[in-house]
Design a protein around this motif. Structure first.
Motif, mmCIF file in Angstrom:
data_model
loop_
_atom_site.group_PDB
_atom_site.id
_atom_site.type_symbol
_atom_site.label_atom_id
_atom_site.label_comp_id
_atom_site.label_asym_id
_atom_site.label_seq_id
_atom_site.Cartn_x
_atom_site.Cartn_y
_atom_site.Cartn_z
ATOM 1 N N ARG A 23 0.889 -1.166 0.000
ATOM 2 C CA ARG A 23 0.000 0.000 0.000
ATOM 3 C C ARG A 23 0.920 1.208 0.000
ATOM 4 N N ARG A 24 0.909 1.948 -1.077
ATOM 5 C CA ARG A 24 1.825 3.069 -1.244
ATOM 6 C C ARG A 24 1.350 4.212 -0.352
ATOM 7 N N ASP A 25 1.920 4.278 0.860
ATOM 8 C CA ASP A 25 1.417 5.244 1.842
ATOM 9 C C ASP A 25 2.524 6.006 2.577
ATOM 10 N N ARG A 27 4.848 8.378 0.905
ATOM 11 C CA ARG A 27 5.173 9.672 0.291
ATOM 12 C C ARG A 27 3.926 10.258 -0.378
ATOM 13 N N PRO A 28 3.367 11.321 0.181
ATOM 14 C CA PRO A 28 2.170 11.913 -0.432
ATOM 15 C C PRO A 28 2.355 12.374 -1.871
ATOM 16 N N ASP A 29 3.602 12.625 -2.313
ATOM 17 C CA ASP A 29 3.827 13.055 -3.696
ATOM 18 C C ASP A 29 3.964 11.870 -4.653
ATOM 19 N N ASP A 30 3.825 10.645 -4.140
ATOM 20 C CA ASP A 30 3.928 9.427 -4.941
ATOM 21 C C ASP A 30 2.749 9.349 -5.902
ATOM 22 N N LEU A 31 3.027 9.088 -7.174
ATOM 23 C CA LEU A 31 1.987 8.923 -8.188
ATOM 24 C C LEU A 31 0.988 7.840 -7.784
ATOM 25 N N HIS A 32 1.451 6.859 -7.010
ATOM 26 C CA HIS A 32 0.627 5.718 -6.594
ATOM 27 C C HIS A 32 0.067 5.876 -5.168
ATOM 28 N N TYR A 33 0.199 7.039 -4.548
ATOM 29 C CA TYR A 33 -0.149 7.222 -3.133
ATOM 30 C C TYR A 33 -1.562 6.710 -2.808
ATOM 31 N N GLY A 34 -1.641 5.888 -1.756
ATOM 32 C CA GLY A 34 -2.914 5.359 -1.291
ATOM 33 C C GLY A 34 -3.381 4.116 -2.021
ATOM 34 N N HIS A 58 13.100 -8.969 -3.321
ATOM 35 C CA HIS A 58 13.971 -9.088 -2.143
ATOM 36 C C HIS A 58 14.117 -7.730 -1.460
ATOM 37 N N GLU A 59 14.338 -6.665 -2.242
ATOM 38 C CA GLU A 59 14.481 -5.331 -1.662
ATOM 39 C C GLU A 59 13.203 -4.859 -0.992
ATOM 40 N N GLU A 60 12.062 -5.119 -1.605
ATOM 41 C CA GLU A 60 10.794 -4.579 -1.107
ATOM 42 C C GLU A 60 10.136 -5.438 -0.036
ATOM 43 N N ALA A 61 10.406 -6.761 -0.057
ATOM 44 C CA ALA A 61 9.691 -7.641 0.875
ATOM 45 C C ALA A 61 10.593 -8.644 1.587
ATOM 46 N N ASN A 104 8.024 -1.171 3.765
ATOM 47 C CA ASN A 104 9.289 -0.781 3.153
ATOM 48 C C ASN A 104 9.260 0.728 2.895
ATOM 49 N N ASP A 105 10.235 1.222 2.154
ATOM 50 C CA ASP A 105 10.311 2.669 1.907
ATOM 51 C C ASP A 105 9.116 3.208 1.124
ATOM 52 N N GLU A 106 8.415 2.341 0.404
ATOM 53 C CA GLU A 106 7.291 2.790 -0.415
ATOM 54 C C GLU A 106 5.952 2.699 0.295
ATOM 55 N N GLY A 107 5.865 1.818 1.303
ATOM 56 C CA GLY A 107 4.591 1.691 1.999
ATOM 57 C C GLY A 107 4.510 0.452 2.858
ATOM 58 N N SER A 108 3.310 0.192 3.341
ATOM 59 C CA SER A 108 3.067 -0.967 4.195
ATOM 60 C C SER A 108 2.735 -2.179 3.334
#
Length: 161
Positions: A23-25, A27-34, A58-61, A104-108
């Motif tokens: 869940r991209r949560d 960075r509010p400026d993320d194109l995929h936010y939410g 591997h990096e993300e999960a 991760n850095d992009e979200g939960s």
């Protein structure tokens, strides 16, 4: 056409009734936010697509993919920032080792029922609803699709399998 080459992977639970999604949560400026999405990202210049997928997951999960199945490819002209073109290799990951972290850095990270994804009960790109039934089909066949975008919205969807 010049395009950003990317991977998109759907890690399945051992029972195959859930999929690990981010869940991209963060960075509010993320194109995929939410939005919820599979795992993956841009290919590095020295990588083949399977190596790139394995690295990204591997990096993300924190998972190591032991089996990957090509679900298909999608051309997304105009999808990215500033109308950048993307070309994605979409995979199912039915076998893996490791334990994913909470995020991760992009979200939960969340295990989401595949049925909820297919029923539209998960916030995601509306356009993903066109190709995800092909990814999660009971008897999948490899597909190759094109989904042009303008102003953040899919204009059409077509594919062959």
């Amino acid at each position: 056409m010049q395009a950003i080459i990317a991977t998109l992977g759907y890690v399945l639970s051992p029972s195959r009734d859930q999929v690990l999604m981010v869940r991209r949560d963060t960075r509010p400026d993320d194109l995929h936010y939410g939005k919820y999405n599979g795992l993956g990202g841009k290919l590095e210049p020295d990588e083949d697509v399977v190596s790139g997928l394995r690295r990204e997951i591997h990096e993300e999960a924190g998972l190591d993919c032991t089996t990957v199945d090509l679900a298909g490819t999608i051309s997304w002209p105009g999808f990215g920032r500033g109308g950048a073109n993307w070309f994605g290799f979409v995979f199912r990951v039915p076998a893996w080792t490791g334990t994913p972290p909470a995020g991760n850095d992009e979200g939960s990270l969340h295990w989401v029922p595949v049925a909820d994804v297919l029923a539209g009960q998960v916030p995601m790109w509306e356009s993903d609803r066109h190709f995800l039934p092909l990814v999660f089909a009971d008897s999948p066949t490899v597909f190759h699709g094109v989904m042009p975008f303008a102003d953040g919205k899919a204009l059409s969807w077509s594919f062959v399998s």
